[in-house]
Design an enzyme around this catalytic site. Structure first.
Site, PDB file in Angstrom:
ATOM      1  N   ASP A  36      57.883 -40.247   4.774  1.00 42.38           N
ATOM      2  CA  ASP A  36      57.418 -40.029   3.397  1.00 42.38           C
ATOM      3  C   ASP A  36      56.253 -39.040   3.301  1.00 42.38           C
ATOM      4  OD1 ASP A  36      59.111 -42.267   3.179  1.00 42.38           O
ATOM      5  OD2 ASP A  36      57.431 -43.669   3.059  1.00 42.38           O
ATOM      6  N   GLU A 201      64.713 -43.236  -5.092  1.00 46.91           N
ATOM      7  CA  GLU A 201      63.263 -43.334  -4.886  1.00 46.91           C
ATOM      8  C   GLU A 201      62.713 -41.946  -4.556  1.00 46.91           C
ATOM      9  OE1 GLU A 201      63.308 -46.154  -1.710  1.00 46.91           O
ATOM     10  OE2 GLU A 201      63.822 -44.675  -0.173  1.00 46.91           O
TER      11      GLU A 201
END
Length: 318
Positions: A36, A201
């Site tokens: 991420d 997401e």
């Protein structure tokens, strides 16, 4: 004598080859299990802020990495951890970074809350330099409830051309956008859902040639089908109609390529995508590494699907 000269020549060739290799970043660009990644430019340096990739109970800190050229990276360990965020106890995820008026604001998610009764959500930390140390800014989460079905995780902070800052966030296949107060202490009570088709997401947004590019991750984060898709609109609130995937696995290179961020080298039209993926040798969900590759646009402003590489990118000094 001949053997000695041959040996010296081989050493010289090896050093030359090594020097050539270091002109490219290689992938992964940082060592260790991370995911991420948020990439930013601060003080004429590139910075990467990733999630530490491990079991949720061990995700209690963040490291950062800085570079002047995208090739050589310096680690800044534990720039924020649960000792500075009393309400966080696990699953600290997906930093988003903003510099404003000499302060550096670090947005993060914590605790992986499953309903409105659990403690956690999206928080903010602050520091005087990009490398921290960061301290909890609010003493509580900025967003701690589900709005429009969006789990409060995977926040991105977008600075619009009119000066307004927005938080764009959401897991569980829902994405919201909301205005942030000027001092980042509050969120507008209106949470507008902007979820495009396929969204799971990891939202990200940038402006190029007056158009708003909205990007997100699709598929399951622990599997090989993780990927990135995008849409284009005339405002940060959309509407966003999915155009297609621009980042996904290459079974000759790596699997599970997703949850990314993008950087535009200031003053240029050079773009890079920083993302995580899973090496071909790994099957464990948390065995993820941070990589970088070039990102290009066609003559119509559409993103050309990214070729993921083992070589990474050439040095690009700020």
């Amino acid at each position: 004598m001949k053997k000695a000269l041959t040996f010296i020549l081989l050493i010289a060739l090896w050093h030359s080859a090594d020097a050539q290799m270091k002109k490219r970043s290689g992938n992964p660009i940082i060592q260790g299990w991370y995911a991420d990644p948020e990439v930013a430019v601060f003080d004429k340096e590139y910075w990467i802020y990733p999630t530490y990739s491990d079991k949720y109970e061990k995700q209690v800190f963040f490291d950062a990495f800085s570079s002047s050229d995208l090739v050589n990276w310096t680690k800044h360990a534990h720039i924020l951890d649960t000792s500075s965020v009393k309400w966080a106890n696990r699953a600290m995820w997906a930093p988003a970074m903003v510099e404003k008026e000499g302060k550096y604001y670090f947005f993060f998610a914590a605790n992986d809350i499953q309903n409105n009764n659990e403690k956690g959500g999206i928080g903010v930390a602050v520091a005087d330099s990009p490398g921290g140390p960061y301290k909890d800014y609010l003493g509580k989460p900025l967003i701690d409830k589900f709005h429009n079905g969006a789990q409060p995780i995977d926040q991105f902070v977008f600075h619009d051309k009119d000066g307004q800052y927005y938080v764009i966030y959401g897991g569980w296949k829902h994405c919201n956008i909301a205005k942030l107060s000027a001092d980042f202490t509050a969120v507008d009570t209106v949470f507008k859902e902007i979820t495009p088709s396929g969204y799971v997401e990891g939202p990200f947004m940038f402006i190029r040639n007056g158009k708003y590019y909205f990007m997100w991750s699709e598929g399951g984060w622990g599997g090989p089908d993780y990927s990135v898709a995008y849409a284009i609109a005339d405002s940060p609130a959309g509407p966003f109609k999915r155009i297609g995937k621009i980042l996904q696995q290459d079974t000759a290179v790596a699997t599970g390529a997703g949850h990314h961020s993008v950087i535009n080298v200031p003053g240029t039209d050079r773009w890079y995508i920083v993302y995580h993926r899973r090496p071909l040798t790994e099957t464990a969900a948390n065995n993820r590494v941070v990589c970088i590759d070039e990102m290009h646009f066609d003559d119509h402003g559409l993103i050309i699907p990214v070729k993921i590489t083992k070589e990474g990118v050439k040095a690009d000094k700020l």
